[in-house]
Design an enzyme around this catalytic site. Structure first.
Site, PDB file in Angstrom:
ATOM      1  N   LEU A 224      -1.233  -5.973   9.966  1.00  0.00           N
ATOM      2  CA  LEU A 224      -0.971  -4.577   9.597  1.00  0.00           C
ATOM      3  C   LEU A 224       0.433  -4.162  10.017  1.00  0.00           C
ATOM      4  O   LEU A 224       1.173  -3.520   9.276  1.00  0.00           O
ATOM      5  CB  LEU A 224      -1.998  -3.642  10.264  1.00  0.00           C
ATOM      6  CG  LEU A 224      -3.459  -3.796   9.843  1.00  0.00           C
ATOM      7  CD1 LEU A 224      -4.349  -2.891  10.680  1.00  0.00           C
ATOM      8  CD2 LEU A 224      -3.630  -3.462   8.364  1.00  0.00           C
ATOM      9  N   ASN A 227       3.391  -5.517   7.849  1.00  0.00           N
ATOM     10  CA  ASN A 227       3.595  -4.727   6.631  1.00  0.00           C
ATOM     11  C   ASN A 227       4.216  -3.367   6.947  1.00  0.00           C
ATOM     12  O   ASN A 227       5.073  -2.879   6.215  1.00  0.00           O
ATOM     13  CB  ASN A 227       2.266  -4.544   5.883  1.00  0.00           C
ATOM     14  CG  ASN A 227       1.978  -5.716   4.957  1.00  0.00           C
ATOM     15  OD1 ASN A 227       2.787  -6.637   4.851  1.00  0.00           O
ATOM     16  ND2 ASN A 227       0.856  -5.693   4.282  1.00  0.00           N
ATOM     17  N   ALA A 228       3.775  -2.767   8.047  1.00  0.00           N
ATOM     18  CA  ALA A 228       4.308  -1.450   8.405  1.00  0.00           C
ATOM     19  C   ALA A 228       5.812  -1.535   8.728  1.00  0.00           C
ATOM     20  O   ALA A 228       6.600  -0.675   8.326  1.00  0.00           O
ATOM     21  CB  ALA A 228       3.540  -0.894   9.606  1.00  0.00           C
ATOM     22  N   GLY A 276       5.998  -0.111  -3.779  1.00  0.00           N
ATOM     23  CA  GLY A 276       4.706  -0.081  -4.454  1.00  0.00           C
ATOM     24  C   GLY A 276       3.900  -1.271  -3.962  1.00  0.00           C
ATOM     25  O   GLY A 276       4.174  -1.826  -2.896  1.00  0.00           O
ATOM     26  N   CYS A 279      -0.607  -3.036  -0.981  1.00  0.00           N
ATOM     27  CA  CYS A 279      -0.878  -3.144   0.455  1.00  0.00           C
ATOM     28  C   CYS A 279      -0.090  -2.245   1.410  1.00  0.00           C
ATOM     29  O   CYS A 279      -0.662  -1.756   2.376  1.00  0.00           O
ATOM     30  CB  CYS A 279      -0.723  -4.596   0.874  1.00  0.00           C
ATOM     31  SG  CYS A 279      -1.960  -5.633   0.076  1.00  0.00           S
ATOM     32  N   PHE A 341       5.310  -3.362 -10.083  1.00  0.00           N
ATOM     33  CA  PHE A 341       5.798  -2.721  -8.850  1.00  0.00           C
ATOM     34  C   PHE A 341       7.007  -3.439  -8.255  1.00  0.00           C
ATOM     35  O   PHE A 341       7.711  -2.907  -7.418  1.00  0.00           O
ATOM     36  CB  PHE A 341       4.671  -2.558  -7.817  1.00  0.00           C
ATOM     37  CG  PHE A 341       4.329  -3.794  -7.020  1.00  0.00           C
ATOM     38  CD1 PHE A 341       3.422  -4.727  -7.511  1.00  0.00           C
ATOM     39  CD2 PHE A 341       4.889  -4.011  -5.770  1.00  0.00           C
ATOM     40  CE1 PHE A 341       3.102  -5.863  -6.774  1.00  0.00           C
ATOM     41  CE2 PHE A 341       4.567  -5.140  -5.025  1.00  0.00           C
ATOM     42  CZ  PHE A 341       3.680  -6.079  -5.529  1.00  0.00           C
TER      43      PHE A 341
HETATM   44  P1  NAD Z   1      -7.753  -8.586  -5.631  1.00  0.00           P
HETATM   45  O1  NAD Z   1      -8.367  -7.279  -5.939  1.00  0.00           O
HETATM   46  O2  NAD Z   1      -6.712  -9.150  -6.563  1.00  0.00           O
HETATM   47  O3  NAD Z   1      -8.910  -9.706  -5.518  1.00  0.00           O
HETATM   48  C1  NAD Z   1     -10.077  -9.529  -4.798  1.00  0.00           C
HETATM   49  C2  NAD Z   1     -11.221 -10.201  -5.566  1.00  0.00           C
HETATM   50  O4  NAD Z   1     -12.393 -10.217  -4.742  1.00  0.00           O
HETATM   51  C3  NAD Z   1     -11.616  -9.498  -6.861  1.00  0.00           C
HETATM   52  O5  NAD Z   1     -11.456 -10.380  -7.953  1.00  0.00           O
HETATM   53  C4  NAD Z   1     -13.092  -9.110  -6.651  1.00  0.00           C
HETATM   54  O6  NAD Z   1     -13.866  -9.199  -7.813  1.00  0.00           O
HETATM   55  C5  NAD Z   1     -13.529 -10.115  -5.605  1.00  0.00           C
HETATM   56  N1  NAD Z   1     -14.700  -9.712  -4.822  1.00  0.00           N
HETATM   57  C6  NAD Z   1     -14.900  -8.569  -4.130  1.00  0.00           C
HETATM   58  N2  NAD Z   1     -16.061  -8.621  -3.461  1.00  0.00           N
HETATM   59  C7  NAD Z   1     -16.637  -9.817  -3.756  1.00  0.00           C
HETATM   60  C8  NAD Z   1     -17.839 -10.439  -3.361  1.00  0.00           C
HETATM   61  N3  NAD Z   1     -18.676  -9.857  -2.505  1.00  0.00           N
HETATM   62  N4  NAD Z   1     -18.118 -11.678  -3.857  1.00  0.00           N
HETATM   63  C9  NAD Z   1     -17.261 -12.293  -4.702  1.00  0.00           C
HETATM   64  N5  NAD Z   1     -16.089 -11.737  -5.089  1.00  0.00           N
HETATM   65  C10 NAD Z   1     -15.773 -10.522  -4.627  1.00  0.00           C
HETATM   66  O7  NAD Z   1      -7.162  -8.474  -4.164  1.00  0.00           O
HETATM   67  P2  NAD Z   1      -5.919  -9.276  -3.539  1.00  0.00           P
HETATM   68  O8  NAD Z   1      -4.629  -8.663  -3.966  1.00  0.00           O
HETATM   69  O9  NAD Z   1      -6.133 -10.725  -3.748  1.00  0.00           O
HETATM   70  O10 NAD Z   1      -6.097  -8.915  -2.004  1.00  0.00           O
HETATM   71  C11 NAD Z   1      -7.161  -9.448  -1.249  1.00  0.00           C
HETATM   72  C12 NAD Z   1      -6.914  -9.142   0.219  1.00  0.00           C
HETATM   73  O11 NAD Z   1      -5.707  -9.788   0.646  1.00  0.00           O
HETATM   74  C13 NAD Z   1      -6.731  -7.672   0.544  1.00  0.00           C
HETATM   75  O12 NAD Z   1      -7.299  -7.419   1.795  1.00  0.00           O
HETATM   76  C14 NAD Z   1      -5.226  -7.504   0.636  1.00  0.00           C
HETATM   77  O13 NAD Z   1      -4.864  -6.459   1.503  1.00  0.00           O
HETATM   78  C15 NAD Z   1      -4.802  -8.833   1.215  1.00  0.00           C
HETATM   79  N6  NAD Z   1      -3.435  -9.267   0.870  1.00  0.00           N
HETATM   80  C16 NAD Z   1      -2.967  -9.086  -0.397  1.00  0.00           C
HETATM   81  C17 NAD Z   1      -1.693  -9.563  -0.722  1.00  0.00           C
HETATM   82  C18 NAD Z   1      -1.141  -9.392  -2.106  1.00  0.00           C
HETATM   83  O14 NAD Z   1       0.033  -9.706  -2.294  1.00  0.00           O
HETATM   84  N7  NAD Z   1      -1.900  -8.948  -3.086  1.00  0.00           N
HETATM   85  C19 NAD Z   1      -0.942 -10.230   0.235  1.00  0.00           C
HETATM   86  C20 NAD Z   1      -1.464 -10.417   1.511  1.00  0.00           C
HETATM   87  C21 NAD Z   1      -2.725  -9.927   1.810  1.00  0.00           C
HETATM   88  C1  UGA Z   2       4.181  -7.325   0.911  1.00  0.00           C
HETATM   89  C2  UGA Z   2       4.751  -8.164   2.068  1.00  0.00           C
HETATM   90  O1  UGA Z   2       6.118  -8.474   1.770  1.00  0.00           O
HETATM   91  C3  UGA Z   2       3.945  -9.445   2.270  1.00  0.00           C
HETATM   92  O2  UGA Z   2       4.419 -10.146   3.416  1.00  0.00           O
HETATM   93  C4  UGA Z   2       2.457  -9.090   2.475  1.00  0.00           C
HETATM   94  O3  UGA Z   2       1.688 -10.260   2.594  1.00  0.00           O
HETATM   95  C5  UGA Z   2       1.979  -8.278   1.284  1.00  0.00           C
HETATM   96  O4  UGA Z   2       2.798  -7.089   1.148  1.00  0.00           O
HETATM   97  C6  UGA Z   2       0.571  -7.793   1.453  1.00  0.00           C
HETATM   98  O5  UGA Z   2       0.056  -7.723   2.529  1.00  0.00           O
HETATM   99  O6  UGA Z   2       0.043  -7.436   0.387  1.00  0.00           O
HETATM  100  P1  UGA Z   2       4.358  -7.396  -1.731  1.00  0.00           P
HETATM  101  O7  UGA Z   2       3.794  -6.021  -1.650  1.00  0.00           O
HETATM  102  O8  UGA Z   2       3.738  -8.361  -2.651  1.00  0.00           O
HETATM  103  O9  UGA Z   2       4.348  -8.085  -0.276  1.00  0.00           O
HETATM  104  O10 UGA Z   2       5.908  -7.328  -2.139  1.00  0.00           O
HETATM  105  P2  UGA Z   2       7.231  -6.925  -1.336  1.00  0.00           P
HETATM  106  O11 UGA Z   2       8.281  -7.885  -1.704  1.00  0.00           O
HETATM  107  O12 UGA Z   2       7.010  -6.704   0.087  1.00  0.00           O
HETATM  108  O13 UGA Z   2       7.609  -5.549  -2.033  1.00  0.00           O
HETATM  109  C7  UGA Z   2       6.846  -4.375  -1.810  1.00  0.00           C
HETATM  110  C8  UGA Z   2       7.531  -3.189  -2.456  1.00  0.00           C
HETATM  111  O14 UGA Z   2       8.737  -2.877  -1.751  1.00  0.00           O
HETATM  112  C9  UGA Z   2       7.953  -3.444  -3.908  1.00  0.00           C
HETATM  113  O15 UGA Z   2       7.718  -2.275  -4.651  1.00  0.00           O
HETATM  114  C10 UGA Z   2       9.440  -3.734  -3.806  1.00  0.00           C
HETATM  115  O16 UGA Z   2      10.151  -3.444  -4.963  1.00  0.00           O
HETATM  116  C11 UGA Z   2       9.822  -2.812  -2.657  1.00  0.00           C
HETATM  117  N1  UGA Z   2      11.059  -3.232  -1.942  1.00  0.00           N
HETATM  118  C12 UGA Z   2      11.092  -4.433  -1.300  1.00  0.00           C
HETATM  119  C13 UGA Z   2      12.144  -2.378  -1.917  1.00  0.00           C
HETATM  120  O17 UGA Z   2      12.118  -1.265  -2.490  1.00  0.00           O
HETATM  121  N2  UGA Z   2      13.274  -2.775  -1.230  1.00  0.00           N
HETATM  122  C14 UGA Z   2      13.348  -3.975  -0.584  1.00  0.00           C
HETATM  123  O18 UGA Z   2      14.411  -4.261   0.023  1.00  0.00           O
HETATM  124  C15 UGA Z   2      12.232  -4.817  -0.615  1.00  0.00           C
END
Ligand code: NAD
Ligand code: UGA
Length: 465
Positions: A224, A227-228, A276, A279, A341
């Site tokens: 957390l 990301n913050a 955007g 997360c 985003f």
């Molecule tokens: P997502 O919404 O793309 O995918 C989640 C999937 O889980 C969905 O397809 C949903 O149908 C499935 N699901 C939910 N409950 C279920 C269940 N009980 N059984 C089977 N399938 C189930 O989400 P995401 O972007 O992959 O993110 C997943 C997690 O990872 C989140 O906690 C997010 O914060 C974290 N995370 C995301 C990113 C990112 O870049 N998207 C990066 C790091 C961490």
């Molecule tokens: C972010 C983190 O970078 C990952 O490490 C983390 O795992 C992920 O969130 C998560 O937990 O979901 P992501 O959101 O995919 O990854 O993409 P970023 O590259 O971080 O960009 C996030 C947003 O910030 C975008 O809208 C991007 O355009 C913006 N951004 C990024 C800026 O406006 N300025 C910058 O210098 C960098």
């Protein structure tokens, strides 16, 4: 195959992460399961351009590993039953109603996943939190797993579990590169044996020096906070962009000067329309909620301000556009370049484009929208439930070609930093537009010297003159 992994959740994290594990470790069998049949069908689609997630490099890996040691399925029961290790990679959005609404995580999917593991697992199962979770969620998972029914007939070996936290740090658009060469792998837990099994998996391609083991709660909190911290840098530089515009400084120059200080570093200092993605906002809101829960009001206010600045930056940009276009957008066409985003993803979750476009629609503008990767339907879905929804039927057109997008437009608005928008032929594009025509560059990607050669009026983020 000696070791069997199941990943519950075939989303942006589950799909690419498991694909990379399967690719680096052919001896492991990896099953990715999901309740969403459409998503699983897309993962299994013959045409690799139809995969549900667009990530550079992903198609090649899927081509190599799919149906060899990587499988996508809706058969959650078998996936879990056969697994030695289950990754929980489900969505964890913010609660929409009830206690903690608007701030706390909605853990219904994590909870249902824990129940599935409890009901379907056999023997010893290592449960790995891959989703980003509030601190101490491992406790919730453990307390659900405790109630496994070890007396059922079809259970030959007693069910036991150990829970690890292994948050994911990949960023969309660079997911494969991030997974192949991570800055670190974080593993939180208590059970040494399970930790060492997970360490061994990552060690196949990640140097041991980059694998960090901590206690469970440090691991959950570190995700957390990482990301913050990143989001905080973006809000900080976005405040600088406004100061630059008022004073005649240039945010690109200021970013460079600040970033050359090795204590600060040069990453995440690009001013833009606000962060955007699914997360940053939710994870900071989680910290705000946690801080208030523990009576740390000032801490909560500090982190909340990062989100406030993010919203302020979006509104600031929208108001500038209205002001430059004589305070009136009715009967005006605005060409939107980019809806994702960020570049290199087809994801629109929390995209700054949604909020800015909605405000422009409310002013009566007609929007023609181009994005190289986001499906037209995904763009239109973003306006559901928003005030601009009524207008969006008639006042939005999705275009496949940039030239059609700008035709007779009064302004071009760049909202995503796609590579192909960086060197557009603005002299040619300008000829197709209604005059006076504007270019608004919210990503600071266009070359000002080139724009000055055209008859376009322009505004670039953080560019004071
Ligand atoms: P997502 O919404 O793309 O995918 C989640 C999937 O889980 C969905 O397809 C949903 O149908 C499935 N699901 C939910 N409950 C279920 C269940 N009980 N059984 C089977 N399938 C189930 O989400 P995401 O972007 O992959 O993110 C997943 C997690 O990872 C989140 O906690 C997010 O914060 C974290 N995370 C995301 C990113 C990112 O870049 N998207 C990066 C790091 C961490
Ligand atoms: C972010 C983190 O970078 C990952 O490490 C983390 O795992 C992920 O969130 C998560 O937990 O979901 P992501 O959101 O995919 O990854 O993409 P970023 O590259 O971080 O960009 C996030 C947003 O910030 C975008 O809208 C991007 O355009 C913006 N951004 C990024 C800026 O406006 N300025 C910058 O210098 C960098």
């Amino acid at each position: 195959m000696s070791f069997n992994i199941c990943c519950v959740g075939a989303g942006y994290v589950g799909g690419p992460t498991m694909a990379v594990i399967a690719d680096f470790y052919p001896e492991i069998l990896v099953n990715v399961v999901d309740i969403n049949e459409e998503r699983i069908n897309s993962w299994n689609h013959k045409d690799l351009s139809k995969l549900p997630v667009f990530e550079p490099g992903l198609e090649d890996i899927i081509k190599r590993a799919r149906n060899k040691n990587l499988f996508f399925s809706t058969d959650i029961k078998s996936g879990i039953k056969n697994a030695d290790m289950v990754f929980i990679s489900v969505n964890t959005p913010i609660k929409k109603s009830g206690v903690g609404a608007g701030q706390a995580s909605d853990l219904r999917w994590v909870e249902s996943c824990a129940r599935q593991i409890r009901d379907f697992s056999q023997g010893h199962t290592i449960v790995v939190e891959k989703s980003t979770l509030p601190v101490r969620t491992a406790e919730t998972i453990k307390s659900i797993l405790e109630f496994s029914d070890n007396k059922k007939d079809d259970i030959s070996i007693a069910k036991t579990y150990s829970v690890l936290s292994n948050p994911e740090f990949l960023a969309e658009g660079t997911a494969i590169e991030d997974l192949k060469n991570p800055d670190r792998i974080l593993i939180g837990g208590e059970d040494e044996k399970s930790i060492s099994i997970l360490v061994d998996i990552y060690s196949k391609w990640v140097p041991k020096s980059k694998i960090l083991c901590t206690n469970l709660w440090s691991s959950e909190l570190s995700k957390l906070m990482a990301n913050a911290f990143l989001a905080q840098r973006i809000s900080s530089i976005n405040t600088v962009s406004a100061i630059c515009e008022s004073t005649g400084a240039n945010v690109a120059e200021v970013s460079k000067a600040i970033g050359m200080d090795s204590r600060i570093g040069d990453k995440f200092l690009n001013a833009g329309p606000g962060f955007g993605g699914s997360c940053f906002k939710k994870d900071i809101l989680n910290i705000v909620y946690l801080s208030r829960y523990y009576g740390l009001g000032e801490v909560a206010d500090f982190w909340e301000s990062v989100i406030k600045i993010n919203g302020w930056q979006r509104n600031r940009i929208y108001k500038i556009i209205v002001e430059k276009l004589y305070g009136n957008l009715a009967t005006k066409k605005i060409a939107i370049l980019g809806f994702a985003f960020k570049a290199n993803t087809n994801d629109t979750r929390e995209s700054p484009a949604i909020n800015i476009c909605n405000n422009l629609l409310k002013e009566g503008a007609f929007l023609s929208i181009h994005d190289p990767k986001v499906e037209p339907n995904s763009i239109l879905k973003c306006f559901k439930g928003l005030i601009g929804e009524d207008y969006s039927q008639n006042n939005i057109k999705i275009e496949a070609r940039i030239i059609d997008t700008v035709l007779n437009a009064d302004a071009i608005l760049i909202l995503t930093d796609w590579e192909e928008y960086k060197n557009l032929d603005f002299q040619e594009l300008s000829k197709k537009m209604r005059k006076p025509a504007w270019l608004f560059d919210t990503r600071g990607i266009v070359n000002v010297d080139e724009i000055k050669k055209t008859d376009l009026k322009f505004w670039k983020i953080g560019y004071g003159n």
